[in-house]
Design a protein around this motif. Structure first.
Motif, PDB file in Angstrom:
ATOM      1  N   CYS A 104       0.814  -1.224   0.000  1.00 54.85           N
ATOM      2  CA  CYS A 104       0.000   0.000   0.000  1.00 54.85           C
ATOM      3  C   CYS A 104       0.846   1.272   0.000  1.00 54.85           C
ATOM      4  O   CYS A 104       0.598   2.184  -0.761  1.00 54.85           O
ATOM      5  N   CYS A 105       1.807   1.341   0.873  1.00 55.02           N
ATOM      6  CA  CYS A 105       2.559   2.583   1.074  1.00 55.02           C
ATOM      7  C   CYS A 105       4.041   2.327   0.827  1.00 55.02           C
ATOM      8  O   CYS A 105       4.547   1.248   1.122  1.00 55.02           O
ATOM      9  N   PRO A 106       4.740   3.336   0.318  1.00 52.39           N
ATOM     10  CA  PRO A 106       6.188   3.157   0.151  1.00 52.39           C
ATOM     11  C   PRO A 106       6.855   3.047   1.517  1.00 52.39           C
ATOM     12  O   PRO A 106       6.376   3.613   2.489  1.00 52.39           O
ATOM     13  N   PRO A 107       7.945   2.321   1.611  1.00 52.43           N
ATOM     14  CA  PRO A 107       8.636   2.196   2.906  1.00 52.43           C
ATOM     15  C   PRO A 107       9.189   3.547   3.335  1.00 52.43           C
ATOM     16  O   PRO A 107       9.523   4.389   2.500  1.00 52.43           O
ATOM     17  N   PRO A 108       9.283   3.771   4.626  1.00 53.39           N
ATOM     18  CA  PRO A 108       9.854   5.043   5.092  1.00 53.39           C
ATOM     19  C   PRO A 108      11.314   5.151   4.688  1.00 53.39           C
ATOM     20  O   PRO A 108      12.021   4.163   4.570  1.00 53.39           O
TER      21      PRO A 108
END
Length: 115
Positions: A104-108
């Motif tokens: 879902c989200c790019p890694p930090p």
């Protein structure tokens, strides 16, 4: 003190371990320098009264204000106000959110450390 707003943000403590300096401007230092005719202290970082609020604001800051003959009030914290307690209860009763899929989200990203 050259304000452009009808309020100023000052601090009563540090954020972090004891090695971290206290945040500035300090509330008591500010009281000594302000040209305000009265002040209202609002402990926005605290949801309830505890020793830090009571000592830093109700004891130290109040003493400085009294020495300066500066009228001072301290806004109450939410504490056990029924609406605050109700909000906390409602948050606790909410169902757990469905976790995001791993894609879902790019890694930090971490900032590169200075060498």
């Amino acid at each position: 003190m050259g304000r452009t707003e009808p309020w100023d943000l000052v601090w009563q403590s540090r954020s972090g371990p004891p090695q971290v300096p206290w945040l500035e401007p300090d509330v008591c230092d500010y009281l000594r320098k302000t040209d305000a005719r009265s002040v209202v202290l609002v402990p926005i970082g605290f949801v309830s009264d505890h020793m830090e609020v009571v000592y830093d604001l109700d004891t130290e800051a109040r003493q400085v204000a009294a020495e300066l003959e500066l009228p001072m009030e301290r806004a109450a914290t939410a504490g056990t106000h029924p609406r605050f307690v109700q909000m906390v209860r409602e948050l606790m009763e909410e169902p757990e959110p469905v976790p995001c899929p791993l894609t879902c989200c790019p890694p930090p990203r971490r900032r590169p450390q200075a060498s």
